[in-house]
Each structure stands twice: as C-alpha cells, then as structure tokens.
Design a protein around this motif. Structure first.
Motif, PDB file in Angstrom:
ATOM      1  N   LEU A   1       7.417  -3.754  -8.095  1.00 43.98           N
ATOM      2  CA  LEU A   1       6.765  -2.470  -7.848  1.00 43.98           C
ATOM      3  C   LEU A   1       7.841  -1.420  -7.591  1.00 43.98           C
ATOM      4  CD1 LEU A   1       4.097  -0.845  -7.301  1.00 43.98           C
ATOM      5  CD2 LEU A   1       4.443  -1.382  -4.875  1.00 43.98           C
ATOM      6  N   TYR A   2       7.752  -0.309  -8.299  1.00 42.84           N
ATOM      7  CA  TYR A   2       8.637   0.841  -8.061  1.00 42.84           C
ATOM      8  C   TYR A   2       7.862   1.909  -7.307  1.00 42.84           C
ATOM      9  CZ  TYR A   2      11.145   5.199  -8.882  1.00 42.84           C
ATOM     10  OH  TYR A   2      11.780   6.409  -8.698  1.00 42.84           O
TER      11      TYR A   2
ATOM     12  N   GLN B   1       4.794   2.554  -9.920  1.00 44.21           N
ATOM     13  CA  GLN B   1       4.402   1.733 -11.068  1.00 44.21           C
ATOM     14  C   GLN B   1       4.630   0.267 -10.767  1.00 44.21           C
ATOM     15  OE1 GLN B   1       5.990   3.029 -14.836  1.00 44.21           O
ATOM     16  NE2 GLN B   1       5.376   1.157 -15.897  1.00 44.21           N
ATOM     17  N   LEU B   2       3.623  -0.543 -11.078  1.00 45.99           N
ATOM     18  CA  LEU B   2       3.702  -1.991 -10.937  1.00 45.99           C
ATOM     19  C   LEU B   2       4.008  -2.612 -12.295  1.00 45.99           C
ATOM     20  CD1 LEU B   2       3.186  -4.666  -9.334  1.00 45.99           C
ATOM     21  CD2 LEU B   2       0.782  -4.447 -10.019  1.00 45.99           C
ATOM     22  N   MET B   3       4.962  -3.554 -12.312  1.00 36.40           N
ATOM     23  CA  MET B   3       5.236  -4.318 -13.525  1.00 36.40           C
ATOM     24  C   MET B   3       5.181  -5.799 -13.207  1.00 36.40           C
ATOM     25  SD  MET B   3       8.384  -4.270 -16.292  1.00 36.40           S
ATOM     26  CE  MET B   3       7.883  -2.700 -17.006  1.00 36.40           C
ATOM     27  N   PRO B   4       4.084  -6.467 -13.538  1.00 37.07           N
ATOM     28  CA  PRO B   4       4.042  -7.927 -13.409  1.00 37.07           C
ATOM     29  C   PRO B   4       5.075  -8.560 -14.329  1.00 37.07           C
ATOM     30  CG  PRO B   4       1.840  -6.997 -13.743  1.00 37.07           C
ATOM     31  CD  PRO B   4       2.817  -5.908 -14.035  1.00 37.07           C
TER      32      PRO B   4
ATOM     33  N   THR C   1       0.846  -1.194   0.000  1.00 38.62           N
ATOM     34  CA  THR C   1       0.000   0.000   0.000  1.00 38.62           C
ATOM     35  C   THR C   1       0.879   1.242   0.000  1.00 38.62           C
ATOM     36  OG1 THR C   1      -1.720  -1.187   1.222  1.00 38.62           O
ATOM     37  CG2 THR C   1      -1.868   1.217   1.177  1.00 38.62           C
ATOM     38  N   VAL C   2       0.644   2.127  -0.971  1.00 41.76           N
ATOM     39  CA  VAL C   2       1.428   3.361  -1.119  1.00 41.76           C
ATOM     40  C   VAL C   2       0.464   4.540  -1.074  1.00 41.76           C
ATOM     41  CG1 VAL C   2       3.044   4.648  -2.565  1.00 41.76           C
ATOM     42  CG2 VAL C   2       3.098   2.132  -2.570  1.00 41.76           C
ATOM     43  N   GLU C   3       0.538   5.306  -0.021  1.00 41.20           N
ATOM     44  CA  GLU C   3      -0.326   6.478   0.155  1.00 41.20           C
ATOM     45  C   GLU C   3      -1.795   6.122  -0.053  1.00 41.20           C
ATOM     46  OE1 GLU C   3       0.859   8.904   1.535  1.00 41.20           O
ATOM     47  OE2 GLU C   3       2.988   9.013   1.003  1.00 41.20           O
TER      48      GLU C   3
ATOM     49  N   PHE D   1      -1.469  -2.270  -4.159  1.00 43.72           N
ATOM     50  CA  PHE D   1      -0.920  -2.966  -5.316  1.00 43.72           C
ATOM     51  C   PHE D   1      -0.732  -4.431  -4.923  1.00 43.72           C
ATOM     52  CE2 PHE D   1       0.411   1.414  -5.567  1.00 43.72           C
ATOM     53  CZ  PHE D   1       0.233   1.745  -6.907  1.00 43.72           C
ATOM     54  N   GLU D   2      -1.259  -5.322  -5.746  1.00 44.28           N
ATOM     55  CA  GLU D   2      -1.111  -6.752  -5.491  1.00 44.28           C
ATOM     56  C   GLU D   2       0.046  -7.287  -6.329  1.00 44.28           C
ATOM     57  OE1 GLU D   2      -4.831  -8.666  -6.188  1.00 44.28           O
ATOM     58  OE2 GLU D   2      -5.726  -7.918  -4.326  1.00 44.28           O
ATOM     59  N   LEU D   3       0.970  -7.978  -5.673  1.00 39.22           N
ATOM     60  CA  LEU D   3       2.142  -8.524  -6.336  1.00 39.22           C
ATOM     61  C   LEU D   3       2.129 -10.041  -6.226  1.00 39.22           C
ATOM     62  CD1 LEU D   3       3.044  -5.527  -5.469  1.00 39.22           C
ATOM     63  CD2 LEU D   3       5.374  -6.411  -5.624  1.00 39.22           C
TER      64      LEU D   3
END
Length: 276
Positions: free
Chosen positions: A102-103, A138-141, A88-90, A94-96
């Motif tokens: 995740l950046y 930004q999330l990159m699967p 969780t960012v702010e 984001f699910e990884l």
C-alpha cells in the motif's frame, strides 16, 4: 524513533563488526503491540515495523519530525509480511494480505494499522521518504504486480522480482519499493554487484527460519565488509556501497530506495575483478 547518522567511506574502512551493526543494522523493528522506526540521514529515509495486536496503532513519530503529522512532508510504502492487515487512511480501509503493498502519499493526516484478526497479529513493514507532491493512495496486491524472472539455478540466483512503487507502477515522488523472492536452493542476490551513488537503499530480509542467516555484503567495491542478518532484520545501504547477500537457505527480501534517480537506469555495475 531511533536516529542513525550518515558516515563516509573513508571512515567505514576502520569499522568493527559491532560498529557496522550499530550503524547499519536494524534488529528489532517488529515488537508485538508497538510501532518502531529508524530515521536515517541517508536521504532522510525512515524504516519501520508495526505489529498491531488488540488495538489499532496510529502512524505517529511524536515530536521527532517537528511537523504536525507524519505525512505532512512525506510519503510511505507499506508491505504486509504477516497475517491479514487493515490499514485505514483518512477513514478509507484497505485490506492487505501477505506480500501486498500500500502506498500512502503526502498530506494524509490519519493513518492507522490493525490486524484483521487480533488473535493472528499482522506484521507491516514501512519505508518513508520526503515528498514534495501529493500522489493518491493506492493498493497493489502481489497478484497484480508484474513478476520479472532473473538469474538461474546454475548461478544460485534464480529469483522473481515484484516491483510495487516505481515509474511504471504505483506513482510516488522519490520512493521506490519492491520484493524479491529466491527459489529453493538459490541463495545469492545482487551479484554481480552494483552501486547507485544518487540514491540510498534499505533491505528487509524475511521468510527465513530461525537457524538461517544471510551474509550481507556492503562497502565500496574495493573495501567490502559483511554482517550476519537474521529473519526480519533490515539493513541500510549508503549510496556509495554495494548491497549484496548470500544466505544459508533461500529467503525473501524487500528493497526500497530514495534519492535523485527514479528509474533503474543509474546503476554502476562492478566487475568481479574489482571486488575486494
């Protein structure tokens, strides 16, 4: 947070195996219910591991950084090497899944880590570098990362490289991050060797069974040393050092870099005849 000071290649020549391990190897990053980090004076990179169990864990370095919050002057890359995770960012979640990246950029004050299922705790690997500019989270699967095939079975280095954070992928100030998967019956990475004196590197070896080991080679090309590394251990590589390895089995590793150069064009390759 543990502090690791930098050394110089002249002193390195006299290091024993214990000294090598104490200065460069990170053996216990992943402990259930804890966030563990190592601060290196090589480009001030922070390497960490977190296993959230029954409750979420906040990204926090206490008073070690002398800043109001962790990412006040930093950016961070996060790769999941375990079960499904929630970062969780702010307030945005984001699910990884395993091997997703995740950046999170400079200026984000509230970052927390949790396991999607507390009965199946995740394992998140973290690398952070100093930053002077904000870039978006930004999330990159891994399914969206462009794979690059290199090597061959004949050379025992048939592998696939996934670049996450780099000039043509997720944008950052100076952090670069990616993952290399070796095919079965392939054991060598980064050989022929190279150095890049403008940026340091850190490796995390994982997806190994308990009996497997990686012989990680480091040092100046004419003064190499080795360490035996187990599953889920990380190693710091100074800018003047090679960073190569061979395993007793195939394995996966995450590479991360920070420093002056933001491309992959600054590598100084070492002729095999020059290795000692």
């Amino acid at each position: 947070m543990e502090i690791r000071h930098a050394t110089n290649p002249t002193d390195f020549k006299s290091y024993t195996s214990d000294r090598l391990r104490n200065d460069f190897l990170m053996e216990n990053l992943f402990v259930p219910g804890e966030l563990n980090m190592v601060y290196s004076h090589y480009d001030r990179v922070i390497t960490g591991g977190v296993i959230p169990t029954t409750s979420e864990i906040r990204l926090d370095a206490g008073d070690k950084l002398r800043t109001e919050y962790f990412l006040e002057r930093r950016e961070i890359g996060i790769v999941n090497i375990g079960e499904k995770a929630v970062v969780t960012v702010e307030g945005e979640t984001f699910e990884l899944n395993k091997r997703d990246c995740l950046y999170v950029g400079k200026g984000n004050q509230n970052v927390t880590f949790a396991s999607a299922d507390p009965d199946k705790p995740t394992k998140l690997y973290l690398v952070s570098a100093n930053a002077h500019k904000e870039y978006p989270t930004q999330l990159m699967p891994i399914k969206d990362a462009t794979p690059t095939k290199l090597g061959s079975d004949a050379e025992s280095n048939n592998r696939t490289i996934y670049k996450y954070i780099h000039g043509d992928g997720i944008q950052s100030c100076q952090l670069m991050m990616g993952m290399t998967l070796l095919e079965p019956n392939n054991m060598w990475n980064t050989m022929p060797a190279h150095v890049h004196d403008r940026r340091m590197e850190v490796y995390l070896y994982f997806d190994m069974d308990e009996e497997s080991r990686v012989f990680h080679f480091m040092g100046e090309p004419k003064e190499t040393r080795h360490m035996l590394i187990r599953n889920e251990q990380a190693v710091l590589s100074p800018p003047w050092s090679i960073h190569s390895g061979v395993g007793t089995n195939n394995y996966t590793f995450i590479w991360a870099m920070a420093g002056e150069n933001y491309t992959f064009t600054d590598m100084d390759f070492v002729d095999m005849n020059d290795l000692r």
